[in-house]
Scaffold this active site. Structure first.
Site, PDB file in Angstrom:
ATOM      1  N   CYS A   1       0.849  -1.204   0.000  1.00  0.00           N
ATOM      2  CA  CYS A   1       0.000   0.000   0.000  1.00  0.00           C
ATOM      3  C   CYS A   1       0.879   1.248   0.000  1.00  0.00           C
ATOM      4  O   CYS A   1       0.661   2.188  -0.777  1.00  0.00           O
ATOM      5  CB  CYS A   1      -0.930  -0.032   1.220  1.00  0.00           C
ATOM      6  SG  CYS A   1      -2.047   1.376   1.302  1.00  0.00           S
ATOM      7  N   CYS A   2       1.921   1.259   0.877  1.00  0.00           N
ATOM      8  CA  CYS A   2       2.861   2.401   0.891  1.00  0.00           C
ATOM      9  C   CYS A   2       3.543   2.529  -0.475  1.00  0.00           C
ATOM     10  O   CYS A   2       3.830   3.650  -0.919  1.00  0.00           O
ATOM     11  CB  CYS A   2       3.930   2.219   1.973  1.00  0.00           C
ATOM     12  SG  CYS A   2       3.358   2.530   3.655  1.00  0.00           S
TER      13      CYS A   2
ATOM     14  N   CYS B   1      -0.791   8.593   7.312  1.00  0.00           N
ATOM     15  CA  CYS B   1      -2.143   8.364   6.791  1.00  0.00           C
ATOM     16  C   CYS B   1      -3.089   8.039   7.954  1.00  0.00           C
ATOM     17  O   CYS B   1      -2.676   7.435   8.954  1.00  0.00           O
ATOM     18  CB  CYS B   1      -2.136   7.196   5.818  1.00  0.00           C
ATOM     19  SG  CYS B   1      -1.175   7.492   4.340  1.00  0.00           S
TER      20      CYS B   1
ATOM     21  N   CYS C   1      -3.352   4.508   9.498  1.00  0.00           N
ATOM     22  CA  CYS C   1      -2.093   3.987  10.048  1.00  0.00           C
ATOM     23  C   CYS C   1      -1.507   4.875  11.135  1.00  0.00           C
ATOM     24  O   CYS C   1      -0.319   4.775  11.457  1.00  0.00           O
ATOM     25  CB  CYS C   1      -1.080   3.806   8.924  1.00  0.00           C
ATOM     26  SG  CYS C   1      -1.645   2.646   7.675  1.00  0.00           S
TER      27      CYS C   1
ATOM     28  N   CYS D   1       8.057   3.584   6.144  1.00  0.00           N
ATOM     29  CA  CYS D   1       7.210   3.373   4.975  1.00  0.00           C
ATOM     30  C   CYS D   1       8.036   3.154   3.712  1.00  0.00           C
ATOM     31  O   CYS D   1       7.496   2.885   2.660  1.00  0.00           O
ATOM     32  CB  CYS D   1       6.287   4.566   4.780  1.00  0.00           C
ATOM     33  SG  CYS D   1       7.178   6.102   4.589  1.00  0.00           S
TER      34      CYS D   1
HETATM   35  S1  SF4 Z   1       0.711   4.675   5.675  1.00  0.00           S
HETATM   36 FE1  SF4 Z   1      -1.003   3.180   5.600  1.00  0.00          FE
HETATM   37  S2  SF4 Z   1      -2.610   4.040   4.261  1.00  0.00           S
HETATM   38 FE2  SF4 Z   1      -0.685   5.246   3.995  1.00  0.00          FE
HETATM   39  S3  SF4 Z   1       0.260   4.359   2.223  1.00  0.00           S
HETATM   40 FE3  SF4 Z   1       1.170   3.309   3.990  1.00  0.00          FE
HETATM   41  S4  SF4 Z   1      -0.139   1.511   4.424  1.00  0.00           S
HETATM   42 FE4  SF4 Z   1      -1.252   2.828   2.949  1.00  0.00          FE
END
Ligand code: SF4
Length: 257
Positions: A136-137, A221, A224, A249
């Site tokens: 996701c990151c 985010c 998170c 991240c």
């Molecule tokens: S911090 Fe969480 S929502 Fe943001 S990009 Fe990374 S995993 Fe995705």
């Protein structure tokens, strides 16, 4: 019989003190640290064009943007708008775009890639495994970061040594990405304490994310990030379901030798 207003106020939750009041406490050598930071930013702007500041709009980053504007340096700022930021962060982004002297570039993930990731892995994939969280990151942060840094000679970040064990050795000037990415990384607040950051914000009336007033020291985010409790580590509210070592991240991860 007690009056109704005093009875109800007895049960009203106490408003937390603003972060400026809670945390602002300059180190004894703060003036020297500030001078070192200003000199480093000036040298970076003079000798490392093009360069850019990576801002998450957290406390450290608003300090750096404020310094860039105050010193009138040619250092544009970029923000990764992941599509999952808190509304407070988005509101601060709008205000920053409106008031910053230096240009603010907003990078968003590729829409199709996000749709495809969420369709395949679900909205809450980040909680299922470290791999999915990093994926996701990758889609929301790393790909836009690559675009933000393309063609740059250097970048400026708000990393501080005090933030976590993984950041305990952060240098003011980091050349470890030079060979692989061709980038020099400047960390002008590497020596600053949390008290120094808030002292600067308080003294200079810098606009900041109001989530800091609700015990969010580190803000990413929305899915998170959570508030921390008394005694918890600075980054305990980030990816709190993962072990300490996994909590980056990818923006500032160094490859293991
Ligand atoms: S911090 Fe969480 S929502 Fe943001 S990009 Fe990374 S995993 Fe995705």
């Amino acid at each position: 019989m007690g009056d109704a207003s005093s009875a109800s106020s007895a049960f009203r939750p106490q408003q937390p003190l603003p972060a400026t009041q809670l945390h602002a406490k300059a180190s004894p050598d703060f003036a020297a640290k500030l001078a070192e930071t200003q000199a480093l930013l000036q040298r970076a702007a003079a000798d490392f064009q093009p360069l850019t500041q990576a801002s998450s709009l957290g406390a450290e980053d608003v300090v750096i943007t404020h310094l860039i504007n105050a010193l009138q340096l040619n250092i544009p700022v970029f923000v990764l708008e992941t599509g999952a930021l808190h509304r407070e962060t988005l509101a601060l982004l709008e205000r920053t775009e409106a008031h910053s002297r230096t240009p603010v570039r907003v990078l968003r993930p590729q829409h199709e890639a996000v749709i495809e990731f969420v369709r395949r892995e679900g909205q809450d994939a980040m909680y299922q495994s470290i791999e999915l969280r990093k994926a996701c990151c990758g889609v929301r942060k790393m790909e836009p970061l690559g675009r933000a840094l393309a063609g740059q000679k250097a970048w400026v970040t708000g990393l501080r040594r005090e933030q976590s064990n993984a950041r305990a050795e952060v240098p003011l000037t980091d050349t470890s990405e030079l060979a692989t990415k061709g980038l020099t990384k400047f960390n002008p607040l590497a020596n600053w304490t949390w008290g120094d950051v808030w002292h600067y914000i308080s003294e200079n009336k810098v606009d900041y994310n109001p989530l800091h007033d609700q015990f969010y020291p580190s803000i990413g985010c929305a899915p998170c990030t959570r508030a921390i409790s008394l005694g918890e580590d600075f980054r305990a509210g980030r990816w709190w379901w993962e072990s300490e070592d996994a909590k980056e991240c990818g923006l500032h991860v160094k490859k293991q030798a």
